[in-house]
Design an enzyme around this catalytic site. Structure first.
Site, PDB file in Angstrom:
ATOM      1  N   CYS A  85     -46.866   4.377 -34.735  1.00 45.06           N
ATOM      2  CA  CYS A  85     -45.548   3.773 -34.929  1.00 45.06           C
ATOM      3  C   CYS A  85     -44.889   4.246 -36.201  1.00 45.06           C
ATOM      4  O   CYS A  85     -44.442   5.366 -36.245  1.00 45.06           O
ATOM      5  CB  CYS A  85     -45.520   2.268 -34.829  1.00 45.06           C
ATOM      6  SG  CYS A  85     -43.945   1.863 -34.057  1.00 45.06           S
ATOM      7  N   ARG A  90     -38.224  -0.216 -33.825  1.00 42.47           N
ATOM      8  CA  ARG A  90     -39.044   0.591 -32.917  1.00 42.47           C
ATOM      9  C   ARG A  90     -40.105  -0.242 -32.202  1.00 42.47           C
ATOM     10  O   ARG A  90     -40.755   0.251 -31.292  1.00 42.47           O
ATOM     11  CB  ARG A  90     -39.750   1.705 -33.709  1.00 42.47           C
ATOM     12  CG  ARG A  90     -38.803   2.727 -34.274  1.00 42.47           C
ATOM     13  CD  ARG A  90     -39.465   3.495 -35.391  1.00 42.47           C
ATOM     14  NE  ARG A  90     -40.758   4.009 -35.002  1.00 42.47           N
ATOM     15  CZ  ARG A  90     -40.977   5.184 -34.460  1.00 42.47           C
ATOM     16  NH1 ARG A  90     -39.959   5.990 -34.257  1.00 42.47           N
ATOM     17  NH2 ARG A  90     -42.181   5.568 -34.138  1.00 42.47           N
ATOM     18  N   TRP A 133     -48.285   0.222 -33.550  1.00 44.59           N
ATOM     19  CA  TRP A 133     -48.108  -0.026 -32.118  1.00 44.59           C
ATOM     20  C   TRP A 133     -49.432   0.425 -31.530  1.00 44.59           C
ATOM     21  O   TRP A 133     -49.744   1.614 -31.494  1.00 44.59           O
ATOM     22  CB  TRP A 133     -46.927   0.801 -31.617  1.00 44.59           C
ATOM     23  CG  TRP A 133     -46.824   0.940 -30.132  1.00 44.59           C
ATOM     24  CD1 TRP A 133     -47.415   1.899 -29.356  1.00 44.59           C
ATOM     25  CD2 TRP A 133     -46.065   0.133 -29.243  1.00 44.59           C
ATOM     26  NE1 TRP A 133     -47.052   1.713 -28.046  1.00 44.59           N
ATOM     27  CE2 TRP A 133     -46.232   0.641 -27.953  1.00 44.59           C
ATOM     28  CE3 TRP A 133     -45.242  -0.990 -29.422  1.00 44.59           C
ATOM     29  CZ2 TRP A 133     -45.624   0.079 -26.836  1.00 44.59           C
ATOM     30  CZ3 TRP A 133     -44.640  -1.544 -28.307  1.00 44.59           C
ATOM     31  CH2 TRP A 133     -44.833  -1.012 -27.031  1.00 44.59           C
ATOM     32  N   ASN A 157     -50.333   7.878 -37.741  1.00 43.01           N
ATOM     33  CA  ASN A 157     -49.647   7.822 -36.443  1.00 43.01           C
ATOM     34  C   ASN A 157     -50.234   8.901 -35.558  1.00 43.01           C
ATOM     35  O   ASN A 157     -50.483  10.004 -36.048  1.00 43.01           O
ATOM     36  CB  ASN A 157     -48.157   8.151 -36.597  1.00 43.01           C
ATOM     37  CG  ASN A 157     -47.351   6.938 -36.962  1.00 43.01           C
ATOM     38  OD1 ASN A 157     -47.876   5.835 -37.021  1.00 43.01           O
ATOM     39  ND2 ASN A 157     -46.076   7.153 -37.210  1.00 43.01           N
ATOM     40  N   GLY A 158     -50.392   8.615 -34.276  1.00 46.49           N
ATOM     41  CA  GLY A 158     -50.892   9.646 -33.362  1.00 46.49           C
ATOM     42  C   GLY A 158     -52.212   9.219 -32.755  1.00 46.49           C
ATOM     43  O   GLY A 158     -52.561   8.037 -32.757  1.00 46.49           O
ATOM     44  N   GLU A 205     -35.713   6.253  -7.715  1.00 53.41           N
ATOM     45  CA  GLU A 205     -35.648   6.054  -9.161  1.00 53.41           C
ATOM     46  C   GLU A 205     -34.329   6.598  -9.734  1.00 53.41           C
ATOM     47  O   GLU A 205     -33.698   5.952 -10.575  1.00 53.41           O
ATOM     48  CB  GLU A 205     -36.865   6.733  -9.826  1.00 53.41           C
ATOM     49  CG  GLU A 205     -36.885   6.711 -11.338  1.00 53.41           C
ATOM     50  CD  GLU A 205     -36.830   5.323 -11.960  1.00 53.41           C
ATOM     51  OE1 GLU A 205     -36.997   4.321 -11.248  1.00 53.41           O
ATOM     52  OE2 GLU A 205     -36.579   5.259 -13.174  1.00 53.41           O
ATOM     53  N   LYS A 232     -31.482   4.374 -11.675  1.00 55.01           N
ATOM     54  CA  LYS A 232     -30.979   4.681 -13.025  1.00 55.01           C
ATOM     55  C   LYS A 232     -29.463   4.645 -13.036  1.00 55.01           C
ATOM     56  O   LYS A 232     -28.861   4.081 -13.935  1.00 55.01           O
ATOM     57  CB  LYS A 232     -31.446   6.071 -13.515  1.00 55.01           C
ATOM     58  CG  LYS A 232     -32.902   6.211 -13.883  1.00 55.01           C
ATOM     59  CD  LYS A 232     -33.307   5.560 -15.171  1.00 55.01           C
ATOM     60  CE  LYS A 232     -33.740   4.138 -14.998  1.00 55.01           C
ATOM     61  NZ  LYS A 232     -35.060   3.788 -14.647  1.00 55.01           N
ATOM     62  N   GLU A 251     -28.070   0.969 -12.631  1.00 54.66           N
ATOM     63  CA  GLU A 251     -28.276  -0.018 -13.687  1.00 54.66           C
ATOM     64  C   GLU A 251     -27.501   0.283 -14.962  1.00 54.66           C
ATOM     65  O   GLU A 251     -27.117  -0.637 -15.665  1.00 54.66           O
ATOM     66  CB  GLU A 251     -29.763  -0.238 -13.973  1.00 54.66           C
ATOM     67  CG  GLU A 251     -30.502   0.951 -14.490  1.00 54.66           C
ATOM     68  CD  GLU A 251     -31.999   0.683 -14.653  1.00 54.66           C
ATOM     69  OE1 GLU A 251     -32.405  -0.473 -14.767  1.00 54.66           O
ATOM     70  OE2 GLU A 251     -32.756   1.666 -14.676  1.00 54.66           O
ATOM     71  N   HIS A 303     -30.232   7.805  10.783  1.00 53.52           N
ATOM     72  CA  HIS A 303     -30.412   6.485  11.390  1.00 53.52           C
ATOM     73  C   HIS A 303     -29.484   5.442  10.776  1.00 53.52           C
ATOM     74  O   HIS A 303     -29.763   4.251  10.856  1.00 53.52           O
ATOM     75  CB  HIS A 303     -31.878   6.055  11.246  1.00 53.52           C
ATOM     76  CG  HIS A 303     -32.818   7.004  11.912  1.00 53.52           C
ATOM     77  ND1 HIS A 303     -33.057   6.989  13.268  1.00 53.52           N
ATOM     78  CD2 HIS A 303     -33.520   8.056  11.406  1.00 53.52           C
ATOM     79  CE1 HIS A 303     -33.899   7.965  13.573  1.00 53.52           C
ATOM     80  NE2 HIS A 303     -34.188   8.633  12.463  1.00 53.52           N
ATOM     81  N   LYS A 357     -35.062  -6.224 -20.868  1.00 54.13           N
ATOM     82  CA  LYS A 357     -36.117  -5.205 -20.935  1.00 54.13           C
ATOM     83  C   LYS A 357     -37.387  -5.700 -20.269  1.00 54.13           C
ATOM     84  O   LYS A 357     -38.111  -4.954 -19.646  1.00 54.13           O
ATOM     85  CB  LYS A 357     -36.383  -4.828 -22.404  1.00 54.13           C
ATOM     86  CG  LYS A 357     -37.400  -3.714 -22.592  1.00 54.13           C
ATOM     87  CD  LYS A 357     -36.869  -2.391 -22.056  1.00 54.13           C
ATOM     88  CE  LYS A 357     -37.920  -1.308 -22.012  1.00 54.13           C
ATOM     89  NZ  LYS A 357     -37.579  -0.247 -21.043  1.00 54.13           N
TER      90      LYS A 357
END
Ligand code: F6R
Length: 606
Positions: free
Chosen positions: A2, A27, A74, A98-99, A479, A483, A486, A502, A601
């Site tokens: 993070c 974030r 995170w 991080n990572g 999908e 997108k 929304e 049909h 979310k």
């Protein structure tokens, strides 16, 4: 994974580090911590929860010093907890990271044999221990860091301190890190917004760089240990612009993050020599004969399930039943003991998906979740969880979570294929090598993003869209249509192309753009006929294909070509232009892209 910050200068490091961590809060994170040096000691305060909670502890403790590092976490390895929060200490070495360290288990074992002890469940803890090991071998701090990073596999941005030394060391390897240059003070951060109130002069480190910050300035060593000059750049970003990394919206930033989020998701899970997929999370999973798979989710995650069905059935020859979570629990699904229930959720908090999981468990299924958020309800309650490592997804419309979910489903199929011996080793190896190319291919699509933006201008005022695809690209068009609806509020419907005759064909006229996904696979000739049918009714066809010379290319309105990959991975590459198309139309129309009306979310009510 993070946010990282670091400071060396004349002011109070605790205040500067906390302020910078606050600026990274947007974030998302689950715990936070700081390490502050007063010239003699380095004191660490870390806590699960918010930066404000941490600040209260620091204020009580009167932590003072003018050198320090901080982190918001995170979780990727180990649940969110005080114990797993950064910074980590090994004697006099203190690190934030991080990572992902791919070979952390191997290093841990090596160090354990030499008497080193570990307290957390994280991959990070091996780093300070490894650096300590090399300082004990006689290296100075920078030498020990250089030596230690040679042993690390994976992605990492690091900030490192050592007691009694006024040096702040930063390392960048496939995870961002930058230096902020102030007036007699220097900063480190994973992201510019952390520092934007302190300076607008940044050095953007390159992969392999080690930065050594002292009171006198910044020295940078490249991956060969040579001193290098890196340009100081002035950026004039507002705090809002900086948060989005210069992108106009989080959604666009997240679309562009997909090459790295997919890489992170794959990282450490491929056993190259064995030609196998390894999931640390599934080590405990009993592998008895599986009669049937169920895949259950909502929204975009449900589309990932539909793609999972194609991936699994084609390769494992075991039936997969896919359900919307909101339907599953009310239809008395014939789930039995010995069935394998996969629940997919970015947030891990979607009420319907949680309810479906509980229903499946009650009926005796083994439950596995694919989640992006460590410690989420779904991940805690399922028998096992595989985490996508997309990082925090802030835009309400899911993008990078979706492509990492497909990457996990693909790896899970390979995992089962080797365990169940339904595929030859060399076939699995070949599929793994295709997977490894995906981040690069996604990047290629993103590089062509300007063309999609241009196309979007042409279509932004249409009121209805049809999206057509076949096979594994049928869920991809579902999908794509989701997108568009929304975020732009334009009506769009995804259809299996074979179903057009049909019913929906009645809708087609010159006011109906039809987006067709038509790769050069076994669906090619059938898709060509569908495209002909649309054109002959004056529908406007936008063709997305992986063929340089698609038979319909000259007849359609617009064409966008994506790189070729294997059937199972096509949706990852093909969905990118659809995400961009929806984004640019919404942006041109001026909707609230990151927080579309009426949407949340995380849908925590049924
Ligand atoms: C669409 C979107 C939603 C979510 C759905 C499930 O862009 O974001 O359709 O996919 O609400 O959410 P998760 O995956 O958190 O369970």
């Amino acid at each position: 994974m993070c946010g990282i910050v670091g400071y060396i200068g004349k002011n109070r490091a605790d205040q500067i580090v906390i302020e910078a961590l606050k600026r990274l809060e947007y974030r998302g994170y689950d715990s936070a911590g700081v390490a502050i040096g007063d010239g003699q000691r380095i004191r660490i305060i870390k806590k699960k929860g918010k930066v404000d909670d941490l600040k209260r502890l620091i204020d009580k403790d009167e932590l003072s010093g003018t050198i320090g590092i901080g982190h918001t976490r995170w979780a990727t390895h180990g649940v969110p907890s005080d114990r797993n929060a950064h910074p980590f200490r090994a004697h006099d070495i203190v690190v934030v990271h991080n990572g992902i360290i791919e070979n952390h288990l191997e290093i841990k074992e090596r160090l354990k044999k030499k008497g080193y002890r570990f307290q957390s469940d994280t991959d990070t803890e091996v780093i300070p221990n490894l650096i300590l090991y090399y300082t004990r071998e006689g290296f100075d701090l920078v030498g020990a860091v250089r030596r230690a990073v040679k042993d690390l596999k994976g992605s990492y941005a690091l900030a490192i301190l050592r007691e009694k030394e006024r040096i702040l060391v930063g390392v960048r390897h496939e995870s961002p890190l930058l230096i902020g240059v102030g007036d007699g003070e220097y900063f480190i951060a994973s992201d510019a917004p952390a520092l934007i109130s302190k300076t607008n002069r940044f050095i953007f480190l390159e992969d392999g760089d080690i930065a050594v910050l002292t009171d006198d300035g910044v020295r940078i060593l490249d991956r060969n240990g040579e001193n290098v000059e890196r340009e100081i750049r002035e950026v004039n970003w507002t705090p809002m612009m900086a948060e989005k990394g210069g992108f106009k919206h989080f959604m666009l930033k997240e679309i562009y993050e997909q090459p790295s989020s997919i890489s992170d998701t794959i990282l450490g899970r491929i056993l190259e020599e064995k030609g196998e997929i390894h999931f640390e999370e599934l080590e405990e999973m009993p592998l008895s004969r599986i009669r049937k798979f169920w895949m259950v989710a909502c929204g975009t995650s449900y589309h990932a399930c539909l793609i999972g069905k194609y991936i699994f059935e084609r390769n494992l020859k075991i039936p997969v039943e896919v359900d919307l979570a909101s339907e599953f629990r009310y239809r008395e699904p014939p789930v039995r003991k010995g069935d394998f229930l996969i629940l997919i959720s970015q947030s891990g908090e979607t009420a319907d998906t949680i309810a479906a999981m509980r229903e499946g468990k009650k009926r005796g299924a083994y439950t596995l979740s694919i989640c992006n958020v460590l410690g989420s309800t779904l991940s805690r309650e399922t028998d096992s969880t595989i985490f996508t490592r997309a990082g925090p997804e802030i835009g309400v419309a899911s993008t990078k979570a979706f492509t990492t979910q497909i990457a996990v489903l693909f790896m899970l199929m390979l995992f089962f294929a080797s365990r169940m011996k339904t595929k030859e080793k060399k076939e699995i190896k070949k599929m793994i090598s295709e997977l490894k190319k995906i981040p690069h291919k996604v990047n290629e699509v993103l590089e062509g993003g300007a063309k999609i933006e241009e196309m979007s201008k042409k279509y932004m005022y249409y009121k209805n869209f049809l999206y057509l695809g076949r096979g594994i690209n049928f869920p991809t068009v579902l999908e794509g249509a989701l997108k568009l609806k929304e975020i732009s509020y334009i009506h769009a419907e995804g259809y299996a192309a074979g179903e057009m005759k049909h019913g929906p064909i009645a809708l087609i006229d010159e006011r109906m753009p039809v987006l067709c996904l038509s790769p050069g696979d076994s669906t090619y000739s059938k898709m060509c006929s569908n495209i002909e049918e649309v054109i002959s009714r004056q529908g406007k066809v936008i063709l997305i294909t992986d063929m340089d010379s698609h038979g319909m290319a000259k007849k359609v309105e617009d064409v966008f070509v994506v790189p070729k990959t294997i059937y199972e991975l096509q949706p990852i590459v093909s969905v990118i232009p659809l995400q961009l198309f929806a984004y640019h139309i919404a942006n041109f129309l001026g909707t609230d892209v990151d927080q579309p009306r009426n949407l949340a979310k995380s849908v925590t009510v049924e």
